[in-house]
Design a protein around this motif. Structure first.
Motif, PDB file in Angstrom:
ATOM      1  N   THR A 155       1.201  -4.719 -12.297  1.00  0.00           N
ATOM      2  CA  THR A 155      -0.079  -5.374 -12.021  1.00  0.00           C
ATOM      3  C   THR A 155       0.050  -6.572 -11.076  1.00  0.00           C
ATOM      4  N   ARG A 156       1.265  -7.045 -10.840  1.00  0.00           N
ATOM      5  CA  ARG A 156       1.471  -8.175  -9.934  1.00  0.00           C
ATOM      6  C   ARG A 156       1.913  -7.733  -8.542  1.00  0.00           C
ATOM      7  N   SER A 157       2.075  -6.447  -8.358  1.00  0.00           N
ATOM      8  CA  SER A 157       2.629  -5.916  -7.108  1.00  0.00           C
ATOM      9  C   SER A 157       1.541  -5.258  -6.274  1.00  0.00           C
ATOM     10  N   GLN A 158       1.636  -5.408  -4.963  1.00  0.00           N
ATOM     11  CA  GLN A 158       0.742  -4.731  -4.026  1.00  0.00           C
ATOM     12  C   GLN A 158       1.546  -4.287  -2.812  1.00  0.00           C
ATOM     13  N   LEU A 159       1.468  -2.992  -2.512  1.00  0.00           N
ATOM     14  CA  LEU A 159       2.216  -2.437  -1.382  1.00  0.00           C
ATOM     15  C   LEU A 159       1.314  -1.535  -0.555  1.00  0.00           C
ATOM     16  N   ASN A 160       1.470  -1.599   0.771  1.00  0.00           N
ATOM     17  CA  ASN A 160       0.731  -0.718   1.666  1.00  0.00           C
ATOM     18  C   ASN A 160       1.315   0.687   1.609  1.00  0.00           C
ATOM     19  N   GLU A 161       0.488   1.689   1.868  1.00  0.00           N
ATOM     20  CA  GLU A 161       0.961   3.073   1.800  1.00  0.00           C
ATOM     21  C   GLU A 161       2.040   3.375   2.835  1.00  0.00           C
ATOM     22  N   GLU A 162       2.168   2.528   3.856  1.00  0.00           N
ATOM     23  CA  GLU A 162       3.228   2.721   4.842  1.00  0.00           C
ATOM     24  C   GLU A 162       4.605   2.610   4.201  1.00  0.00           C
ATOM     25  N   VAL A 163       4.712   1.802   3.145  1.00  0.00           N
ATOM     26  CA  VAL A 163       5.983   1.673   2.437  1.00  0.00           C
ATOM     27  C   VAL A 163       6.411   3.020   1.865  1.00  0.00           C
ATOM     28  N   GLY A 164       5.444   3.757   1.328  1.00  0.00           N
ATOM     29  CA  GLY A 164       5.758   5.074   0.785  1.00  0.00           C
ATOM     30  C   GLY A 164       6.238   6.037   1.846  1.00  0.00           C
ATOM     31  N   GLY A 165       5.620   5.966   3.031  1.00  0.00           N
ATOM     32  CA  GLY A 165       6.049   6.838   4.125  1.00  0.00           C
ATOM     33  C   GLY A 165       7.462   6.532   4.571  1.00  0.00           C
ATOM     34  N   GLN A 166       7.799   5.260   4.673  1.00  0.00           N
ATOM     35  CA  GLN A 166       9.154   4.867   5.074  1.00  0.00           C
ATOM     36  C   GLN A 166      10.176   5.231   4.002  1.00  0.00           C
ATOM     37  N   ALA A 167       9.788   5.059   2.732  1.00  0.00           N
ATOM     38  CA  ALA A 167      10.700   5.425   1.642  1.00  0.00           C
ATOM     39  C   ALA A 167      10.949   6.930   1.623  1.00  0.00           C
ATOM     40  N   GLY A 168       9.929   7.708   2.012  1.00  0.00           N
ATOM     41  CA  GLY A 168      10.081   9.158   2.055  1.00  0.00           C
ATOM     42  C   GLY A 168      11.100   9.621   3.079  1.00  0.00           C
ATOM     43  N   LEU A 169      11.289   8.844   4.138  1.00  0.00           N
ATOM     44  CA  LEU A 169      12.296   9.197   5.147  1.00  0.00           C
ATOM     45  C   LEU A 169      13.707   9.066   4.584  1.00  0.00           C
ATOM     46  N   ILE A 170      13.870   8.240   3.558  1.00  0.00           N
ATOM     47  CA  ILE A 170      15.182   8.026   2.961  1.00  0.00           C
ATOM     48  C   ILE A 170      15.415   8.952   1.763  1.00  0.00           C
ATOM     49  N   ALA A 171      14.463   8.962   0.840  1.00  0.00           N
ATOM     50  CA  ALA A 171      14.629   9.752  -0.388  1.00  0.00           C
ATOM     51  C   ALA A 171      14.020  11.137  -0.299  1.00  0.00           C
ATOM     52  N   GLY A 172      13.269  11.416   0.764  1.00  0.00           N
ATOM     53  CA  GLY A 172      12.563  12.682   0.880  1.00  0.00           C
ATOM     54  C   GLY A 172      11.105  12.505   0.496  1.00  0.00           C
ATOM     55  N   GLN A 173      10.204  13.014   1.328  1.00  0.00           N
ATOM     56  CA  GLN A 173       8.780  12.809   1.077  1.00  0.00           C
ATOM     57  C   GLN A 173       8.351  13.347  -0.283  1.00  0.00           C
ATOM     58  N   GLU A 174       8.969  14.445  -0.723  1.00  0.00           N
ATOM     59  CA  GLU A 174       8.595  15.033  -2.010  1.00  0.00           C
ATOM     60  C   GLU A 174       9.078  14.204  -3.192  1.00  0.00           C
ATOM     61  N   ASN A 175       9.965  13.244  -2.941  1.00  0.00           N
ATOM     62  CA  ASN A 175      10.523  12.416  -4.020  1.00  0.00           C
ATOM     63  C   ASN A 175       9.893  11.036  -4.105  1.00  0.00           C
ATOM     64  N   VAL A 176       8.842  10.803  -3.347  1.00  0.00           N
ATOM     65  CA  VAL A 176       8.156   9.509  -3.362  1.00  0.00           C
ATOM     66  C   VAL A 176       6.680   9.747  -3.655  1.00  0.00           C
ATOM     67  N   GLN A 177       6.164   9.059  -4.673  1.00  0.00           N
ATOM     68  CA  GLN A 177       4.769   9.215  -5.081  1.00  0.00           C
ATOM     69  C   GLN A 177       4.110   7.856  -5.242  1.00  0.00           C
ATOM     70  N   PRO A 178       2.866   7.716  -4.733  1.00  0.00           N
ATOM     71  CA  PRO A 178       2.151   6.435  -4.895  1.00  0.00           C
ATOM     72  C   PRO A 178       1.671   6.261  -6.328  1.00  0.00           C
ATOM     73  N   LEU A 179       1.571   5.005  -6.762  1.00  0.00           N
ATOM     74  CA  LEU A 179       1.120   4.712  -8.116  1.00  0.00           C
ATOM     75  C   LEU A 179       0.286   3.437  -8.115  1.00  0.00           C
ATOM     76  N   GLY A 180      -0.953   3.582  -8.545  1.00  0.00           N
ATOM     77  CA  GLY A 180      -1.819   2.427  -8.731  1.00  0.00           C
ATOM     78  C   GLY A 180      -2.010   2.151 -10.213  1.00  0.00           C
ATOM     79  N   VAL A 181      -1.957   0.906 -10.614  1.00  0.00           N
ATOM     80  CA  VAL A 181      -2.091   0.527 -12.030  1.00  0.00           C
ATOM     81  C   VAL A 181      -3.104  -0.611 -12.138  1.00  0.00           C
ATOM     82  N   LYS A 182      -4.137  -0.393 -12.938  1.00  0.00           N
ATOM     83  CA  LYS A 182      -5.140  -1.447 -13.126  1.00  0.00           C
ATOM     84  C   LYS A 182      -5.676  -1.377 -14.547  1.00  0.00           C
ATOM     85  N   MET A 183      -5.518  -2.467 -15.290  1.00  0.00           N
ATOM     86  CA  MET A 183      -6.073  -2.551 -16.635  1.00  0.00           C
ATOM     87  C   MET A 183      -7.510  -3.052 -16.535  1.00  0.00           C
TER      88      MET A 183
END
Length: 375
Positions: free
Chosen positions: A66-94
């Motif tokens: 709940t204290r973290s905020q990341l742009n979706e571009e981070v997920g795209g860059q992470a997918g280049l390292i771990a593989g796009q199929e191994n990276v999934q976005p997650l939003g959490v809001k209480m």
């Protein structure tokens, strides 16, 4: 073994009382352990059920979603390292929601995910959500107890957005609140309503998520750490421990369990030490006729082992019987692995408590004991 069992059969009342005390302590240890594990799972079920090994979070977020905020571009860059199929976005809001047409408020946790990805839990009733259709959610079965059924419309108190319940999932919760899963489109609309970004529609900035779930090996994690100096690569266990109240709740419960182990060890030690003192003359006579000290010591340890094992078996059956009648809303979880190491620890502590009696047996002098007996 012959001496240990024969003595227990002769003094049935004495050893029955000890067995009852051990049974009660063992039952309490197992029951509190089941509650601790159940509460731990209920507090972080949704995160624990995820197949991720790590989460990418914003730096200085203290591992909290709940204290973290990341742009979706981070997920795209992470997918280049771990593989796009191994990276999934997650939003959490209480948040707090209400069923349309009612006044009752519900504390829930909204989880924004890709419905076609591996973060999507199995739907046990109804139909799953898709990326193509907005305004639909799947919710945890706990909400059924609050009168939420298929087709019910949920209204978010903060944003005013409405979603229709299309399905139910089981054992999905975050910080003890039932989880509500929505797709990426609905998550973006929620973000625009509750935390609008510059511009009318946030174009060009991309969606904002709280974290990105990653399946990565050790080498890929090292690459992610280097690639994202302004982010944190958090293990699943670290993310679970950072959920508000998780460590404090588990710390209190496990402190109770540890003290129960210590208390049971002391109680057993006192009981058997007193019994050993009372039998000093008998042990002395046995030593005088040639019985080895090691044999007598093993006899005492065997009595403790038999009593603790028997008490554990009965207490396990009692715990399982009570678990069967517990209400569904009560968090209780006692898996085979948990039962095994808890039972092993209880037997070990019981044997440790018998060491004082064993030491006393080795110190008994045959002539002195015979003299006291004759007197």
């Amino acid at each position: 073994m012959y001496l240990a069992i024969r003595e227990m059969r002769f003094a049935k009342v004495r050893y029955s009382l000890i067995a009852i005390i051990m049974l009660l302590v063992a039952f309490l240890v197992l029951f509190v352990t089941g509650l601790a594990r159940g509460l731990a799972y209920d507090n972080a079920a949704s995160i624990q059920n995820m197949g991720a090994t790590h989460f990418i979070m914003e730096k200085n977020s203290n591992h909290r979603f709940t204290r973290s905020q990341l742009n979706e571009e981070v997920g795209g860059q992470a997918g280049l390292i771990a593989g796009q199929e191994n990276v999934q976005p997650l939003g959490v809001k209480m948040t707090v929601m209400m069923a349309e047409g009612t006044t009752g408020k519900l504390d829930v946790t909204l989880l924004g995910i890709n419905p076609e990805g591996w973060l999507m839990p199995k739907v046990t009733e109804g139909t799953a959500i898709t990326s193509d259709e907005s305004g639909q959610v799947v919710v945890d079965r706990k909400l059924k107890d609050s009168g939420i059924g298929l087709g019910a419309v949920l209204v978010d108190q903060t944003s005013g957005l409405k979603w229709t319940v299309t399905g139910f999932v089981s054992h999905e919760s975050f910080s003890h609140s039932p989880a509500v899963f929505l797709n990426e489109q609905d998550w973006e609309q929620l973000q625009l309503k509750t935390a609008p970004r510059p511009g009318s529609d946030g174009a060009g900035e991309g969606r904002i998520y709280n974290a990105f779930a990653v399946k990565a090996n050790k080498h890929q994690v090292e690459q992610l750490v280097t690639a994202f100096p302004d982010s944190e690569i958090v293990t699943k266990s670290e993310a679970v421990s950072a959920i508000p109240g998780y460590k404090e709740e588990q710390g209190s419960l496990w402190m109770m369990i540890i003290f129960l182990f210590i208390i049971s060890s002391f109680v057993l030690a006192v009981f058997f030490y007193v019994i050993t003192i009372q039998k000093s003359s008998q042990f002395g006579i046995l030593k005088a006729i040639g019985t080895r000290t090691a044999y007598l010591a093993r006899s005492v340890a065997l009595q403790v082992l038999l009593l603790s094992t028997g008490s554990l078996i009965v207490s396990t059956l009692l715990v399982q019987a009570i678990e069967a009648v517990l209400p569904d809303g009560m968090p209780f979880q006692l898996q085979i692995s948990t039962l095994a190491y808890t039972s092993g620890a209880f037997i070990a502590m019981s044997l440790a408590g018998s060491l004082l009696s064993v030491w006393k047996v080795t110190q008994i002098d045959a002539l002195d004991a015979i003299g006291r007996s004759a007197a």
